[in-house]
Design a protein around this motif. Structure first.
Motif, PDB file in Angstrom:
ATOM      1  N   ASP A 149       6.122   2.455  -7.269  1.00 36.07           N
ATOM      2  CA  ASP A 149       4.737   2.642  -7.723  1.00 36.07           C
ATOM      3  C   ASP A 149       4.379   3.034  -8.859  1.00 36.07           C
ATOM      4  O   ASP A 149       5.442   3.212  -9.903  1.00 36.07           O
ATOM      5  CB  ASP A 149       4.057   3.344  -6.298  1.00 36.07           C
ATOM      6  CG  ASP A 149       4.646   4.705  -6.331  1.00 36.07           C
ATOM      7  OD1 ASP A 149       5.191   5.297  -7.328  1.00 36.07           O
ATOM      8  OD2 ASP A 149       4.000   5.454  -5.543  1.00 36.07           O
ATOM      9  N   ILE A 150       2.947   3.486  -9.043  1.00 29.42           N
ATOM     10  CA  ILE A 150       2.701   3.832 -10.335  1.00 29.42           C
ATOM     11  C   ILE A 150       3.529   5.098 -10.953  1.00 29.42           C
ATOM     12  O   ILE A 150       3.738   5.437 -12.120  1.00 29.42           O
ATOM     13  CB  ILE A 150       1.211   4.218 -10.439  1.00 29.42           C
ATOM     14  CG1 ILE A 150       0.673   2.512 -10.410  1.00 29.42           C
ATOM     15  CG2 ILE A 150       0.649   4.837 -11.495  1.00 29.42           C
ATOM     16  CD1 ILE A 150      -0.871   2.578 -10.164  1.00 29.42           C
ATOM     17  N   SER A 151       3.933   5.856  -9.804  1.00 30.94           N
ATOM     18  CA  SER A 151       4.756   7.224 -10.331  1.00 30.94           C
ATOM     19  C   SER A 151       5.892   6.716 -10.835  1.00 30.94           C
ATOM     20  O   SER A 151       6.613   7.707 -11.694  1.00 30.94           O
ATOM     21  CB  SER A 151       5.040   8.062  -9.005  1.00 30.94           C
ATOM     22  OG  SER A 151       5.940   7.437  -8.469  1.00 30.94           O
TER      23      SER A 151
ATOM     24  N   ILE B 154       0.911  -1.190   0.024  1.00 32.86           N
ATOM     25  CA  ILE B 154      -0.013   0.085   0.073  1.00 32.86           C
ATOM     26  C   ILE B 154       0.809   1.143  -0.169  1.00 32.86           C
ATOM     27  O   ILE B 154       1.626   1.581   1.034  1.00 32.86           O
ATOM     28  CB  ILE B 154      -0.996  -0.119   1.182  1.00 32.86           C
ATOM     29  CG1 ILE B 154      -1.820  -1.367   1.233  1.00 32.86           C
ATOM     30  CG2 ILE B 154      -1.874   1.392   1.333  1.00 32.86           C
ATOM     31  CD1 ILE B 154      -2.766  -1.516   2.266  1.00 32.86           C
ATOM     32  N   PRO B 155       0.937   1.976  -1.167  1.00 30.34           N
ATOM     33  CA  PRO B 155       1.762   3.155  -1.227  1.00 30.34           C
ATOM     34  C   PRO B 155       1.313   4.299  -0.219  1.00 30.34           C
ATOM     35  O   PRO B 155       0.110   4.260  -0.045  1.00 30.34           O
ATOM     36  CB  PRO B 155       1.623   3.762  -2.736  1.00 30.34           C
ATOM     37  CG  PRO B 155       1.214   2.283  -3.437  1.00 30.34           C
ATOM     38  CD  PRO B 155       0.398   1.733  -2.422  1.00 30.34           C
ATOM     39  N   LEU B 156       2.257   4.856   0.219  1.00 30.56           N
ATOM     40  CA  LEU B 156       1.759   6.169   1.181  1.00 30.56           C
ATOM     41  C   LEU B 156       1.340   7.493   0.498  1.00 30.56           C
ATOM     42  O   LEU B 156       0.839   8.434   1.054  1.00 30.56           O
ATOM     43  CB  LEU B 156       2.827   6.430   2.318  1.00 30.56           C
ATOM     44  CG  LEU B 156       2.957   5.256   3.113  1.00 30.56           C
ATOM     45  CD1 LEU B 156       4.263   5.485   4.082  1.00 30.56           C
ATOM     46  CD2 LEU B 156       1.700   4.798   4.064  1.00 30.56           C
ATOM     47  N   SER B 157       1.718   7.478  -0.828  1.00 32.04           N
ATOM     48  CA  SER B 157       1.112   8.569  -1.579  1.00 32.04           C
ATOM     49  C   SER B 157       0.121   8.060  -2.654  1.00 32.04           C
ATOM     50  O   SER B 157       0.460   7.710  -3.800  1.00 32.04           O
ATOM     51  CB  SER B 157       2.475   9.312  -2.473  1.00 32.04           C
ATOM     52  OG  SER B 157       3.560   9.496  -1.682  1.00 32.04           O
ATOM     53  N   GLN B 158      -1.067   8.258  -2.106  1.00 32.18           N
ATOM     54  CA  GLN B 158      -2.039   7.933  -3.260  1.00 32.18           C
ATOM     55  C   GLN B 158      -2.986   8.937  -3.410  1.00 32.18           C
ATOM     56  O   GLN B 158      -3.915   8.857  -3.739  1.00 32.18           O
ATOM     57  CB  GLN B 158      -3.154   6.765  -2.672  1.00 32.18           C
ATOM     58  CG  GLN B 158      -2.221   5.471  -2.177  1.00 32.18           C
ATOM     59  CD  GLN B 158      -3.136   4.244  -1.967  1.00 32.18           C
ATOM     60  OE1 GLN B 158      -4.355   4.244  -2.708  1.00 32.18           O
ATOM     61  NE2 GLN B 158      -2.743   3.452  -1.009  1.00 32.18           N
TER      62      GLN B 158
ATOM     63  N   LYS C 244      10.657   4.931  -6.666  1.00 28.47           N
ATOM     64  CA  LYS C 244      10.652   4.151  -5.405  1.00 28.47           C
ATOM     65  C   LYS C 244      10.150   5.235  -4.394  1.00 28.47           C
ATOM     66  O   LYS C 244      10.728   6.240  -4.222  1.00 28.47           O
ATOM     67  CB  LYS C 244      12.060   3.643  -5.005  1.00 28.47           C
ATOM     68  CG  LYS C 244      12.386   2.471  -5.933  1.00 28.47           C
ATOM     69  CD  LYS C 244      13.498   1.554  -5.227  1.00 28.47           C
ATOM     70  CE  LYS C 244      14.052   0.424  -6.091  1.00 28.47           C
ATOM     71  NZ  LYS C 244      14.757   1.336  -7.156  1.00 28.47           N
ATOM     72  N   ARG C 245       8.773   4.787  -3.728  1.00 30.66           N
ATOM     73  CA  ARG C 245       8.303   5.528  -2.733  1.00 30.66           C
ATOM     74  C   ARG C 245       7.995   4.776  -1.562  1.00 30.66           C
ATOM     75  O   ARG C 245       7.519   3.631  -1.828  1.00 30.66           O
ATOM     76  CB  ARG C 245       7.172   6.501  -3.398  1.00 30.66           C
ATOM     77  CG  ARG C 245       7.800   7.378  -4.414  1.00 30.66           C
ATOM     78  CD  ARG C 245       6.546   8.342  -4.537  1.00 30.66           C
ATOM     79  NE  ARG C 245       5.436   8.069  -5.287  1.00 30.66           N
ATOM     80  CZ  ARG C 245       4.372   8.714  -5.757  1.00 30.66           C
ATOM     81  NH1 ARG C 245       4.635  10.106  -5.667  1.00 30.66           N
ATOM     82  NH2 ARG C 245       3.308   8.441  -6.193  1.00 30.66           N
ATOM     83  N   PRO C 246       7.748   5.329  -0.532  1.00 28.79           N
ATOM     84  CA  PRO C 246       7.400   4.702   0.656  1.00 28.79           C
ATOM     85  C   PRO C 246       6.044   3.978   0.637  1.00 28.79           C
ATOM     86  O   PRO C 246       5.221   4.465   0.151  1.00 28.79           O
ATOM     87  CB  PRO C 246       7.501   5.643   2.054  1.00 28.79           C
ATOM     88  CG  PRO C 246       7.324   6.866   1.436  1.00 28.79           C
ATOM     89  CD  PRO C 246       7.866   6.642   0.036  1.00 28.79           C
ATOM     90  N   CYS C 247       6.259   2.772   1.047  1.00 26.91           N
ATOM     91  CA  CYS C 247       4.793   1.624   0.869  1.00 26.91           C
ATOM     92  C   CYS C 247       4.763   0.927   2.425  1.00 26.91           C
ATOM     93  O   CYS C 247       5.946   0.759   2.999  1.00 26.91           O
ATOM     94  CB  CYS C 247       5.008   0.777  -0.133  1.00 26.91           C
ATOM     95  SG  CYS C 247       5.012   1.531  -1.825  1.00 26.91           S
TER      96      CYS C 247
ATOM     97  N   VAL D 104      -2.104  -1.372  -7.046  1.00 26.02           N
ATOM     98  CA  VAL D 104      -3.364  -0.481  -7.507  1.00 26.02           C
ATOM     99  C   VAL D 104      -3.412   0.675  -6.587  1.00 26.02           C
ATOM    100  O   VAL D 104      -3.251   0.256  -5.165  1.00 26.02           O
ATOM    101  CB  VAL D 104      -4.648  -1.510  -7.765  1.00 26.02           C
ATOM    102  CG1 VAL D 104      -5.707  -0.580  -7.691  1.00 26.02           C
ATOM    103  CG2 VAL D 104      -4.433  -2.235  -8.856  1.00 26.02           C
ATOM    104  N   ILE D 105      -3.755   1.573  -6.688  1.00 24.00           N
ATOM    105  CA  ILE D 105      -3.802   2.758  -5.801  1.00 24.00           C
ATOM    106  C   ILE D 105      -5.230   3.211  -5.802  1.00 24.00           C
ATOM    107  O   ILE D 105      -5.924   3.014  -6.858  1.00 24.00           O
ATOM    108  CB  ILE D 105      -3.053   3.817  -5.797  1.00 24.00           C
ATOM    109  CG1 ILE D 105      -2.830   4.563  -7.192  1.00 24.00           C
ATOM    110  CG2 ILE D 105      -1.617   3.425  -5.519  1.00 24.00           C
ATOM    111  CD1 ILE D 105      -2.202   5.866  -7.215  1.00 24.00           C
TER     112      ILE D 105
END
Lengths: 444, 368, 311
Positions: free
Chosen positions: A87-89, A34-38, A92-95, A345-346
């Motif tokens: 993630d979709i961006s 679960i990404p933290l930037s949704q 690498k981002r915090p998840c 998926v976000i």
């Protein structure tokens, strides 16, 4: 004569392969990421630690700041790690990684399908509930909904517009939702009307979804002040500004917000999420997503948990085709190509589209022949042929003068260009640079 | 390597239009006019078009290969369009070597010196045509009579009068100069609107048949290759500008007297000998059907590269072309003026692009 | 005939004289005072108009120099100390000598070390690719190879190497104007102190991923093992976010860290070949590449004088 927006627009082939199909629910994934930037705005702050047991619907990260949103666990199980993941961006981002164990929901969440029509909550309570449930714009912009529901002081919303346009080719998630959850959407609209204190709601639906139009019209007849407005098919009608223009014939001022002209727009997916949050106490942990592609065996609409890897439901739709050249999260016009099928998926992913290799490559870039097609299709009345070289040459003053910030990045110019010029690529770059310059000018 | 998936910025799908598709669309739209010219002028029309197209292609190829040393893009169809348009602006008996010079000027000076397709400020075919008109005024103003396959490409010496004739515009212009009225001129020459519409007249290859050119316009509009703005603006402004002048001419005065019983003043002027004369002029329908107005409005003025980008700009550009055309026809020394009018307005296109912006979506917020 | 000539000459002369007088008075009346030193200072500047000093052009910089009381924060990286001394002389101030700098690319992820994981197919600009995603290799910190830096370099000091797909800095031509530093969306360029014989040792990596991950996608990535930090006798190396950094102010070019680095992420430039042959092919590759630079640096011409000559 059906309504539509007046300026520009294109007619890409619709390719709605999964139109009219119902919504299938997928088995629970083994792991979710679960990404933290949704949402727009800063990433949420995790409130669980590695090794914690979580239940589905439990809050795992808190929104940090006004345009940020809460994030809830979509499954029950154990937090295995909190780390970065692509993630979709594309970065690498915090998840938060959760290993699924059973399907245990947090107490107080109503998982049944029973329709609950009345609410006793006050407008402020509704907005608080929406904020708590982590609801963001489900059409793809992922703007936190509670911010939109709180009309700024001094402004007044007159109309609530519901976006059931789904103008992107291939996608059918909103269509399927409108067919399956018509009653719930109406209740959701009533709740949002109450929160916004408006007396009139209009649902805009493109004419290619006549079954959804009939269905919602029949239900809307039972409610006061909710109207269904069929619209002529034209991309990008799902754009907020274009939808308002089409339905109300009002233009959002340049640099302004829809509420400046008395309108607030929500996607049907968001409305359904609001219904579930307010009436069922269920935070945003699931969404409807279209999995589609010409090579795919079984294009479908799935109801999936947030954080499921994309590969899981490509599998459910008949497996990844041999010749896949591109994986797109969202529609083909505005969606984002992802780097592999393991991205999660976000909340804002409305579809997963697989394109064959021959359709994924761009064609050779030729010199501009000044055919003016980009000017005539631009829904914002801009001149893409001019903005592209200005952006290439870093002429930011003239970019600003020529309203580059009005660009909605719909991609109509790149779509239509006979010389295959990457117009939007450069315009987007110029828009970012000009945005930065203006922000620094304002702060100084 | 091919197994890797592609990542690119949105959008991910593209329209079917391509540069060559648009150019070949224009070529298809030119075919009706080409057929009419072959029917009317026979083999000469074929020779002129072939020589023009072939030499345009050849010069484009040579310049791209040996001078610019760039990629060779002659298959995109733009050189064929230039070649056909140049041929359409030439008389069907023009000697082949003059055509080659015209093609060299059109492609070499009109297009390639500026960097090729997309960068030329002036319509290449018109640059070639106007160059030839100024350099070879004799050969460029002898037009064969439309006699079908009997029209010879090389006119036998001494039989010029048998095979050639004036264009309707020069007929009227010279006739008025010699003091005759328009109706009298039309009667003696036997010209009628049917002939003008279907191309049974003398003139450049492609300009004679209004109906064939309109067919081409319909094709261009249906295929969305061009928008209606420029052709309509040019034709309408020629019609309106010549119509206003016509109302105050001897002929217009007569026509209004006969139909409505009204009387408008007639412009009068003194000639070189100081004799007061009536102002004579053909009617507006005659003006839009003759000369290159249709060809110019539909195919030359709408050239992508040299016309403005915004609808409003296109209308300004088209209207001014029409007004300049009428001004040259009525007051200038040439009987026809659309080529010059288009070239003049080509020069103003960057200015129009700079100052005529599309109507933006949404109003500006003050103090934003 | 003669009369005509005389009249013509006379009338033209009178006209000329009258105009000259008018012009003289107009010029006197509208004269704007401008410090003449601005022109002098501008003449002393290299007139590259590169913006390396932070001003829009040399003229603006000259105005700023004349206006300010000291040279704090004002330095022309292109002209270097010589230019600044010349300007100091004009303005009667003390020049503060600064170490000449040179740009280095902190990425060595050539195609062979860093295989592609996706195909990028958009406009060929680093800025656009960086805005879209982490790049067509697994490393989201490394060079994207579209040459935005080459585009902005005013001094012809940057070129793309077609084999490695990375830009190469020409030390002699580089003026440390900083244009590439600003242009690179990955911040891969670092301005380092020039050391003797154009020798330098630096970490050619910006990857902040954990060691295993970094190594997975790039054979020459810094894995953050900190061996170099331990071996450095001068405390010149620091570790931050799994990434080593060599401070060019402190580095004494002992080359201990180069041999210590397990992934060859530390690069030495401008040194004579080592006596014992190196096992790592990469280091050798780096050296062969640099022998040519050795020859060039042997000329040992000061960059600024070089530039001044070109003026």
């Amino acid at each position: 004569m059906l309504k539509t927006f007046s300026k520009g627009g294109i007619h890409p082939p619709e390719n709605k392969l999964s139109a009219g199909l119902g919504i299938e629910t997928l088995p629970l994934p083994k792991n979710v990421t679960i990404p933290l930037s949704q949402h727009l705005g800063v990433p949420a702050k995790p409130v669980v630690n590695r090794g914690d047991e979580v239940k589905a619907g439990q809050i795992i990260a808190k929104g940090d700041g006004f345009v940020s949103a809460n994030i809830h666990s979509s499954v029950s199980g154990k937090v295995t790690k909190i780390d970065t993941e692509t993630d979709i961006s594309g970065y690498k981002r915090p998840c938060i990684f959760i290993e699924t164990a059973g399907d245990e929901w947090l107490d107080g969440i109503d998982k049944t399908d029973v329709l609950k029509t009345e609410t006793s909550l006050s407008p402020e309570e509704i907005i608080a509930k929406v904020q708590e449930s982590g609801i963001v714009g489900m059409g793809g912009a992922t703007f936190p909904s509670h911010v939109k529901l709180s009309v700024p002081r001094g402004k007044k919303a007159e109309f609530l517009l519901i976006n059931g346009v789904e103008c992107e080719p291939y996608l059918t998630a909103d269509h399927a939702l409108m067919l399956a959850k018509g009653e719930e959407i109406m209740v959701g609209i009533r709740i949002m009307m109450k929160a916004l204190k408006v007396n009139k709601a209009i649902i805009g639906i493109e004419n290619n979804k006549s079954d959804a139009i009939e269905h919602l019209k029949a239900i809307a007849a039972k409610y006061n002040n909710i109207e269904v407005c069929p619209l002529k098919v034209k991309y990008p009608q799902g754009g907020e500004k274009q939808l308002i223009k089409a339905v109300l014939n009002r233009e959002v001022p340049s640099g302004g917000l829809p509420v400046d002209i008395g309108a607030v727009v929500f996607n049907v997916g968001t409305v359904f999420a609001v219904y579930e949050a307010v009436q069922k106490n269920k935070p945003l942990v699931e969404r409807i997503i279209t999995v589609t592609g010409k090579e795919l065996k079984k294009p479908s609409n799935f109801c999936v948990r947030i954080g499921t890897p994309v590969s899981a439901f490509i599998e459910a739709a008949g497996g990844m085709p041999e010749n896949t050249g591109k994986i797109i999260s969202g529609g083909p016009m505005m969606g984002k190509a992802v780097i592999n099928a393991s991205v999660p998926v976000i909340k804002g992913s409305s579809g997963i589209l697989l394109l064959p290799p021959e359709e994924s490559k761009r064609k050779e870039i030729l010199p501009c022949i000044r055919c003016a097609k980009c000017v005539s299709v631009c829904p914002m009345g801009l001149e893409p042929y001019l903005l592209m070289p200005l952006s290439q040459n870093n002429m930011f003053d003239r970019l600003e003068e020529n309203k580059v910030l009005d660009c909605i990045e719909c991609g109509s110019c790149s779509f239509i260009c006979p010389a295959n010029r990457p117009l939007l690529d450069y315009i987007r770059l110029g828009k970012t640079s000009v945005g930065k310059i203006i922000r620094s000018r304002k702060s100084s | 390597m091919n197994k890797l998936i592609t990542v690119s910025p949105s959008p991910h799908i593209y329209g079917k239009d391509s540069v060559s598709r648009l150019m070949y669309g224009v070529i298809i739209a030119l075919i009706p006019a080409l057929i009419v010219s072959v029917v009317m002028y026979g083999a000469g029309a074929i020779i002129v078009v072939m020589v023009s197209v072939a030499s345009c292609l050849l010069f484009e190829y040579l310049i791209q290969k040996y001078i610019l040393k760039s990629e060779i893009r002659i298959t995109d169809g733009s050189a064929i369009v230039t070649g056909m348009l140049l041929a359409f602006n030439l008389p069907s008996n023009l000697p082949w070597w003059i055509i080659i010079i015209g093609a060299l000027i059109a492609i070499g000076i009109g297009k390639m010196t500026f960097g090729g397709l997309g960068n030329n400020p002036f319509n290449p075919a018109l640059v070639g045509r106007v160059f030839l008109l100024i350099s070879f005024p004799g050969a460029m103003t002898i037009f064969p009579k439309a006699q079908g396959w009997n029209t010879p490409y090389v006119i036998p010496a001494g039989e010029i009068d048998t095979y050639t004739g004036a264009t309707p515009l020069s007929l009227i212009k010279n006739g008025i100069k010699s003091g005759k009225g328009v109706s009298e001129l039309l009667e003696t020459s036997g010209l009628n609107y049917n002939d003008l519409f279907f191309g049974n007249i003398g003139g450049s290859l492609g300009e004679i048949a209004a109906f064939a050119l309109i067919l081409g316009l319909l094709f261009l509009l249906i295929r969305k290759i061009i928008t209606w703005h420029i052709p309509v603006a040019v034709i309408a402004s020629v019609f309106i500008a010549s119509g206003i002048l016509w109302l105050f001419s001897f002929e217009g005065n007569q026509a209004i007297m006969n139909s409505m019983g009204m009387k408008l003043p007639v412009i009068q002027f003194k000639d070189a000998e100081g004799v007061l004369k009536m102002f004579h002029m053909a009617d507006p329908l005659f003006h839009i059907l003759t000369g290159g107005v249709m060809l110019g409005a539909i195919f030359m003025a709408t050239d992508y590269v040299t016309s403005p980008m915004t609808p409003r700009g296109m209308i300004i550009y088209g209207s001014l072309i029409g007004i300049i055309t009428v001004a040259i026809r009525v007051f200038g020394s040439y009987p026809e003026g659309i080529s010059f009018a288009i070239l003049v307005m080509n020069g103003f296109t960057p200015l129009i692009n700079r100052y005529v912006k599309p109507k933006r979506f949404g109003k500006e917020i003050k103090n934003g | 005939m003669n009369q005509i000539i005389i009249y013509t000459i006379a009338s033209l002369s009178i006209l000329g004289a009258v105009s000259a007088i008018i012009l003289y008075f107009v010029a006197q009346k509208f004269k704007v005072y401008e410090d003449p030193r601005i022109d002098e200072v501008e003449a002393a500047l290299p007139s590259a108009n590169c913006g390396g000093c932070g001003y829009a052009g040399c003229r603006n910089f000259a105005e700023a120099l004349v206006k300010s009381d000291n040279f704090d924060g004002l330095f022309c990286p292109v002209g270097g100390n010589k230019t600044m001394e010349a300007i100091a002389k004009i303005l009667g101030r003390e020049a503060v000598a600064q170490d000449p700098l040179v740009a280095v690319l902190r990425c060595n992820g050539a195609c062979e070390f860093r295989p592609k994981t996706t195909n990028y197919d958009g406009a060929t600009t680093c800025a656009i690719e960086a805005a879209l995603y982490g790049g067509d290799t697994g490393c989201q910190y490394g060079c994207l190879g579209h040459g935005d830096c080459v585009e902005v370099c005013n001094f012809d000091a940057l070129h793309m190497d077609p084999v490695t797909g990375l830009p190469v800095v020409d030390d002699l031509k580089c003026t440390a104007c900083g244009a590439c530093v600003k242009a690179c969306p990955r911040n891969l360029f670092e301005l380092r102190k020039r050391q003797k014989k154009e020798r330098k040792i630096y970490v050619a990596c910006m990857n902040e991923d954990k060691g295993g991950l970094a190594k997975k996608y790039c054979a020459v990535a810094c894995i953050g093992c900190a061996k170099c930090v331990k071996v450095c006798p001068y405390d010149a190396i620091t570790m931050n976010n799994n990434l080593a950094f060599i401070d060019s102010e402190k580095c004494r070019l002992c080359r201990k860290c180069v041999t210590e680095c397990p992934t060859n992420a530390i690069i030495e430039v401008g040194f004579p070949p080592r006596k014992e042959p190196q096992a790592e092919a990469t280091v050798q590759a780096a050296q062969t590449e640099n022998t040519s630079q050795d020859i060039v640096s042997a000329k040992k011409e000061d960059i600024s004088t070089n530039l001044n000559k070109e003026e």
